[in-house]
Motif scaffolding. Structure first.
Motif, PDB file in Angstrom:
ATOM      1  N   TYR A   9       0.857  -1.188   0.000  1.00  0.00           N
ATOM      2  CA  TYR A   9       0.000   0.000   0.000  1.00  0.00           C
ATOM      3  C   TYR A   9       0.890   1.235   0.000  1.00  0.00           C
ATOM      4  O   TYR A   9       1.560   1.506   0.998  1.00  0.00           O
ATOM      5  N   ASP A  40      -3.030  -3.007  -2.467  1.00  0.00           N
ATOM      6  CA  ASP A  40      -4.211  -2.734  -1.654  1.00  0.00           C
ATOM      7  C   ASP A  40      -4.715  -1.319  -1.928  1.00  0.00           C
ATOM      8  O   ASP A  40      -4.818  -0.503  -1.027  1.00  0.00           O
ATOM      9  N   ASP A  91       5.522  -8.529   5.420  1.00  0.00           N
ATOM     10  CA  ASP A  91       5.210  -7.140   5.098  1.00  0.00           C
ATOM     11  C   ASP A  91       6.071  -6.669   3.940  1.00  0.00           C
ATOM     12  O   ASP A  91       7.175  -7.174   3.740  1.00  0.00           O
TER      13      ASP A  91
HETATM   14  N1  UDP Z   1      -0.539  -2.298   4.032  1.00  0.00           N
HETATM   15  C1  UDP Z   1      -1.607  -2.641   3.203  1.00  0.00           C
HETATM   16  N2  UDP Z   1      -2.801  -2.010   3.352  1.00  0.00           N
HETATM   17  C2  UDP Z   1      -2.997  -1.028   4.281  1.00  0.00           C
HETATM   18  C3  UDP Z   1      -1.922  -0.697   5.146  1.00  0.00           C
HETATM   19  C4  UDP Z   1      -0.706  -1.349   4.995  1.00  0.00           C
HETATM   20  O1  UDP Z   1      -1.488  -3.527   2.357  1.00  0.00           O
HETATM   21  O2  UDP Z   1      -4.095  -0.504   4.353  1.00  0.00           O
HETATM   22  C5  UDP Z   1       0.756  -2.992   3.873  1.00  0.00           C
HETATM   23  C6  UDP Z   1       1.962  -2.083   3.796  1.00  0.00           C
HETATM   24  O3  UDP Z   1       2.228  -1.700   2.470  1.00  0.00           O
HETATM   25  C7  UDP Z   1       3.063  -2.972   4.338  1.00  0.00           C
HETATM   26  C8  UDP Z   1       2.331  -3.838   5.349  1.00  0.00           C
HETATM   27  O4  UDP Z   1       0.950  -3.789   5.016  1.00  0.00           O
HETATM   28  O5  UDP Z   1       3.602  -3.823   3.342  1.00  0.00           O
HETATM   29  C9  UDP Z   1       2.556  -3.375   6.771  1.00  0.00           C
HETATM   30  O6  UDP Z   1       2.234  -2.026   6.869  1.00  0.00           O
HETATM   31  P1  UDP Z   1       3.047  -1.016   7.800  1.00  0.00           P
HETATM   32  O7  UDP Z   1       4.492  -1.226   7.638  1.00  0.00           O
HETATM   33  O8  UDP Z   1       2.509   0.343   7.528  1.00  0.00           O
HETATM   34  O9  UDP Z   1       2.559  -1.510   9.213  1.00  0.00           O
HETATM   35  P2  UDP Z   1       3.375  -1.611  10.578  1.00  0.00           P
HETATM   36  O10 UDP Z   1       4.743  -2.119  10.248  1.00  0.00           O
HETATM   37  O11 UDP Z   1       3.363  -0.239  11.139  1.00  0.00           O
HETATM   38  O12 UDP Z   1       2.570  -2.599  11.362  1.00  0.00           O
END
Ligand code: UDP
Ligand code: MG
Length: 310
Positions: A9, A40, A91
């Motif tokens: 995303y 996404d 991720d």
């Molecule tokens: N992501 C997604 N949709 C969303 C938010 C995040 O697909 O609505 C993806 C983002 O691109 C990343 C993964 O989910 O690959 C984790 O997101 P992020 O690193 O922002 O989360 P955190 O590490 O803070 O939990």
């Protein structure tokens, strides 16, 4: 064959490096691979970059969702399309190092159906780390099944576990919990979670709180029961107060002094009632979302899959 699934995303600043790191690690692993990138509903150039990656290496397959559905749903869409005998979830921001794949695959080959990665450290600010710790503590103590602490999405799932997850129709998905629910032989590996390679976290505070609530309310009825106990103790306190008021009235001449205690008990009870309604509302809202029976996600485009997958 193994499948790696990655939600994307707004990650244009990371995709080239993600591509590099994956190509490098996959070259050193003997297995055959497919990598499913799920867009996404990105609003930047992510999808164009993903198409470039697919053109240069057809092992990269693409799913484009019709809008932003959230990363738990994006992962679920990829799980539905995955053809591998095992699936690795990670991720897209390189916080989960691909270099650990070989360890995960080794555990899988020696009989584990679930290999989940436990964060031994994180590179986030103190506040966020404290919030994560608090969330895992609450979830751990309230949930009706054993959900491991500090285990996020980064994991390897055997085909049999993937099929169990795909049969779970719920809309509020907390995959780490569903994964624990599935059972089988689960093995954990500790790792140090890297900082994000570039860009800002795409999970805003609001989304993280939503995910935390999904985790707690989907795996515990304790909050619902807590409402009963709270109400009960409030009633007991009110009863004690009532006895005291009657005593004042009958045995003293200071009965008019009751104003303060009236106000206190009204506000106290009002607070409890609202809180209890809120807790019940959480569950009712979830029931409403489930009975609507909407599809989990809508796919706009799939690239690189053979026609049977679509
Ligand atoms: N992501 C997604 N949709 C969303 C938010 C995040 O697909 O609505 C993806 C983002 O691109 C990343 C993964 O989910 O690959 C984790 O997101 P992020 O690193 O922002 O989360 P955190 O590490 O803070 O939990
Ligand atoms: Mg991240």
């Amino acid at each position: 064959m193994l499948t790696i699934i990655i939600p994307i995303y707004n990650e244009e600043s990371i995709l080239p490096e993600l591509h590099n790191r994956l190509e490098n690690t996959l070259a050193s692993v003997a297995e055959e691979f497919e990598i499913i990138l799920v867009d996404d509903g990105s609003r930047d150039r992510s999808y164009e970059l993903m198409k470039d990656i697919h053109r240069s290496d057809s092992r990269f397959k693409l799913i484009r969702l019709s809008r932003n559905f959230g990363h738990q749903i994006a992962l679920s869409a990829a799980l539905d399309a995955a053809r591998g005998d095992a699936v690795i979830l990670m991720d897209g921001d390189l916080q989960d190092p691909p270099e650990l794949f070989s360890q995960m695959i080794e555990q899988w080959k020696s009989g584990a159906q679930v290999v989940f990665m436990v964060k031994k450290s994180r590179k986030e600010n103190i506040l966020k780390r404290a919030a994560f710790r608090l969330f895992y503590k609450i979830l751990h103590s309230l949930s009706s099944i054993e959900i491991p602490m500090h285990a996020g999405n980064f994991s390897l799932l055997d085909r049999r576990v993937v099929d169990v997850l795909r049969k779970m129709p719920e809309r509020h998905r907390y995959l780490s919990g569903l994964r624990a629910w599935a059972g089988f032989t689960q093995v954990q590996i500790g790792y140090h979670r890297d900082a994000r390679f570039a860009g800002k976290p795409q999970m805003s505070l609001r989304r993280l709180i939503k995910l935390a609530l999904d985790g707690i309310f989907s795996f515990s009825n304790v909050p619902l029961r807590a409402a009963i106990y709270l109400g009960l103790s409030a009633a007991l306190i009110a009863f004690g107060g009532g006895l005291y008021v009657i005593y004042e009235k009958v045995f003293t001449d200071k009965a008019i002094l009751g104003w303060a205690s009236t106000i206190v008990s009204i506000t106290f009870l009002g607070g409890l009632i609202l809180m209890t309604l809120g807790i019940i509302g959480e569950y009712v809202g979830r029931i409403y979302d489930e009975v609507k029976q909407r599809p989990l996600y809508v796919i706009r485009e799939m690239v690189g899959f053979d026609s049977s997958a679509q």
